[in-house]
Design a protein around this motif. Structure first.
Motif, short mmCIF file in Angstrom:
data_model
loop_
_atom_site.label_atom_id
_atom_site.label_comp_id
_atom_site.label_asym_id
_atom_site.label_seq_id
_atom_site.Cartn_x
_atom_site.Cartn_y
_atom_site.Cartn_z
N GLY A 211 0.79 -1.23 0.00
CA GLY A 211 0.00 0.00 0.00
C GLY A 211 0.81 1.27 0.00
N HIS A 212 2.14 1.14 0.21
CA HIS A 212 2.94 2.36 0.37
C HIS A 212 4.25 2.34 -0.39
CE1 HIS A 212 0.27 2.29 3.91
NE2 HIS A 212 0.29 3.60 3.79
N PHE A 213 4.45 1.42 -1.33
CA PHE A 213 5.70 1.42 -2.07
C PHE A 213 5.81 2.70 -2.88
CE2 PHE A 213 8.31 0.51 -5.83
CZ PHE A 213 9.48 0.11 -5.19
N PRO A 214 6.93 3.44 -2.76
CA PRO A 214 7.02 4.75 -3.43
C PRO A 214 7.25 4.63 -4.93
CG PRO A 214 9.08 4.25 -2.31
CD PRO A 214 8.12 3.14 -1.96
N LEU A 215 6.28 5.08 -5.70
CA LEU A 215 6.42 5.10 -7.16
C LEU A 215 7.01 6.44 -7.58
CD1 LEU A 215 3.13 3.36 -8.29
CD2 LEU A 215 5.44 2.45 -8.43
N LEU A 216 8.26 6.68 -7.18
CA LEU A 216 8.90 7.96 -7.48
C LEU A 216 9.28 8.05 -8.94
CD1 LEU A 216 11.40 8.12 -4.50
CD2 LEU A 216 9.17 9.19 -4.62
N ASP A 217 9.24 9.26 -9.48
CA ASP A 217 9.87 9.47 -10.78
C ASP A 217 11.10 10.33 -10.55
OD1 ASP A 217 9.18 12.21 -10.70
OD2 ASP A 217 7.27 11.84 -11.69
N LYS A 218 11.80 10.66 -11.60
CA LYS A 218 13.08 11.35 -11.46
C LYS A 218 12.96 12.72 -10.81
CE LYS A 218 15.40 8.96 -15.28
NZ LYS A 218 16.36 8.25 -14.42
N ASP A 219 11.77 13.31 -10.83
CA ASP A 219 11.59 14.64 -10.25
C ASP A 219 11.16 14.58 -8.79
OD1 ASP A 219 12.22 15.87 -12.68
OD2 ASP A 219 10.16 15.68 -13.41
N ASP A 220 10.94 13.37 -8.24
CA ASP A 220 10.46 13.24 -6.87
C ASP A 220 11.57 13.05 -5.85
OD1 ASP A 220 7.81 13.49 -7.58
OD2 ASP A 220 7.48 11.34 -7.78
N TRP A 221 12.80 12.81 -6.31
CA TRP A 221 13.88 12.50 -5.39
C TRP A 221 14.16 13.64 -4.42
CZ3 TRP A 221 15.65 7.92 -4.24
CH2 TRP A 221 15.57 6.88 -5.17
N ASP A 222 14.14 14.86 -4.89
CA ASP A 222 14.39 16.00 -4.00
C ASP A 222 13.38 16.05 -2.87
OD1 ASP A 222 16.58 16.79 -5.43
OD2 ASP A 222 15.59 18.44 -6.46
N ALA A 223 12.10 15.95 -3.22
CA ALA A 223 11.05 16.00 -2.20
C ALA A 223 11.18 14.83 -1.23
CB ALA A 223 9.67 15.99 -2.87
N HIS A 224 11.52 13.66 -1.75
CA HIS A 224 11.69 12.47 -0.92
C HIS A 224 12.81 12.69 0.09
CE1 HIS A 224 11.20 8.21 -0.08
NE2 HIS A 224 12.50 8.00 -0.27
N PHE A 225 13.94 13.25 -0.37
CA PHE A 225 15.06 13.51 0.52
C PHE A 225 14.69 14.53 1.59
CE2 PHE A 225 18.57 16.41 1.57
CZ PHE A 225 19.43 15.54 2.21
N HIS A 226 14.05 15.63 1.18
CA HIS A 226 13.76 16.70 2.14
C HIS A 226 12.70 16.28 3.17
CE1 HIS A 226 16.44 19.62 0.43
NE2 HIS A 226 15.92 19.45 -0.77
N ARG A 227 11.78 15.40 2.79
CA ARG A 227 10.83 14.88 3.79
C ARG A 227 11.58 14.11 4.87
NH1 ARG A 227 7.33 14.11 -0.72
NH2 ARG A 227 8.19 12.02 -1.07
N GLY A 228 12.49 13.23 4.44
CA GLY A 228 13.27 12.47 5.41
C GLY A 228 14.15 13.36 6.25
N LYS A 229 14.72 14.37 5.64
CA LYS A 229 15.58 15.31 6.37
C LYS A 229 14.79 16.04 7.45
CE LYS A 229 16.37 19.23 4.62
NZ LYS A 229 16.73 20.30 3.68
N ARG A 230 13.57 16.46 7.13
CA ARG A 230 12.74 17.16 8.12
C ARG A 230 12.42 16.24 9.30
NH1 ARG A 230 10.36 19.42 3.43
NH2 ARG A 230 8.67 17.87 3.46
N LEU A 231 12.12 14.99 9.02
CA LEU A 231 11.84 14.04 10.10
C LEU A 231 13.07 13.87 10.99
CD1 LEU A 231 9.90 11.27 8.11
CD2 LEU A 231 8.96 12.78 9.88
N LEU A 232 14.23 13.76 10.37
CA LEU A 232 15.46 13.57 11.12
C LEU A 232 15.78 14.80 11.97
CD1 LEU A 232 18.63 11.92 9.68
CD2 LEU A 232 18.80 13.89 11.16
N LEU A 233 15.66 15.99 11.38
CA LEU A 233 15.96 17.21 12.12
C LEU A 233 14.98 17.43 13.27
CD1 LEU A 233 16.95 19.66 9.23
CD2 LEU A 233 18.45 18.36 10.77
N ALA A 234 13.74 17.03 13.07
CA ALA A 234 12.76 17.14 14.15
C ALA A 234 13.17 16.25 15.31
CB ALA A 234 11.37 16.74 13.64
N GLY A 235 13.72 15.09 14.99
CA GLY A 235 14.20 14.21 16.06
C GLY A 235 15.39 14.78 16.80
N LEU A 236 16.27 15.48 16.07
CA LEU A 236 17.44 16.07 16.71
C LEU A 236 17.08 17.18 17.69
CD1 LEU A 236 20.02 16.39 13.78
CD2 LEU A 236 20.04 14.74 15.64
N THR A 237 15.96 17.84 17.47
CA THR A 237 15.58 18.94 18.35
C THR A 237 14.88 18.45 19.62
OG1 THR A 237 13.46 19.22 17.19
CG2 THR A 237 15.33 20.52 16.42
#
Length: 243
Positions: A211-237
């Protein structure tokens, strides 16, 4: 640096010729000017790595590209591992970090993560290589010093500081490595669709994945990275991150 390894030691990994050992050897002294410059060797190695990848790089190919005899090359670098370590550190030299830290330690961490991802993707071989060898070159250490200082300013210390630094670095290197591999595939969309179909056909066994496998295309990688980065930075705070 040491001379070319003798045949009897070929293939062996010792402290003298293992990955990363180039940073701990004394520099050679010579009365004569070598045919090749250190800078030219590394620039050419990066060029070949960008074009052909790690597995196709050899000392012979590098010497041929330089138009030089192998003896001249071995005066500067003892092994292919030396070349890889030096080329990887040249990639880290491209990371443009502020000379001084800003008012926000979190913004500095984010700048480090975003900048590191950018230079690693510029050289698709670099991320996978960075995860497999000591990053002890001067440019890599400069980048690590920046990240450690930012995290220390944020209140991390001791084992929590090293764990936080490893977490942000591993996330960037891992995501960049994965993206580089996927981007090399000309059939990325078709492969992802095939994986999605495979999972959906087995939804009983893998209901969440299906139900959640990411069907990314070549233009989605930036958004995918920044979502993960925000989650990680939220944990650091969070207070728990500092132990």
């Amino acid at each position: 640096m040491s001379a070319k390894p003798k045949n009897g030691n070929k293939g062996k990994k010792t402290p003298e010729n293992a990955p990363g050992s180039v940073w701990f050897r004394a520099e050679k002294a010579s009365r004569t000017r070598p045919q090749l410059s250190h800078e030219r060797i590394i620039a050419t190695a990066v060029e070949l790595l960008d074009r052909d990848g790690v597995h196709k790089l050899s000392m012979r190919r590098l010497a041929e590209r330089l138009g030089a005899h192998a003896t001249s090359l071995y005066w500067h670098v003892a092994t292919k591992d030396d070349v890889l370590d030096l080329a990887l550190d040249a990639v880290f030299a491209e990371l443009d970090l502020p000379e001084e830290h800003g008012a926000s330690w979190l913004a500095d961490v984010e700048a480090f993560m975003t900048g590191l991802r950018s230079v690693l993707l510029r050289h698709p071989w670099a991320a996978a290589l960075a995860s497999s060898r000591p990053l002890m070159g001067p440019h890599a250490l400069r980048c690590s010093e920046f990240a450690y200082t930012a995290l220390a300013t944020g209140g991390f210390e001791g084992v929590h500081l090293s764990s936080a630094a490893a977490t942000i670095t591993h996330y960037v290197i891992g995501s960049a490595s994965s993206e580089a591999v996927w981007r090399e595939r000309t059939d990325e969309a078709a492969t992802r669709s095939a994986v999605d179909a495979h999972l959906r056909a087995r939804i009983g066994a893998y209901p969440t994945l299906a139900g959640h496998f990411p069907l990314l295309d070549k233009d989605d990688w930036d958004a995918h990275f920044h979502r993960g980065k925000r989650l990680l930075l939220a944990g650091l705070t969070s207070p728990e991150a500092r132990g």
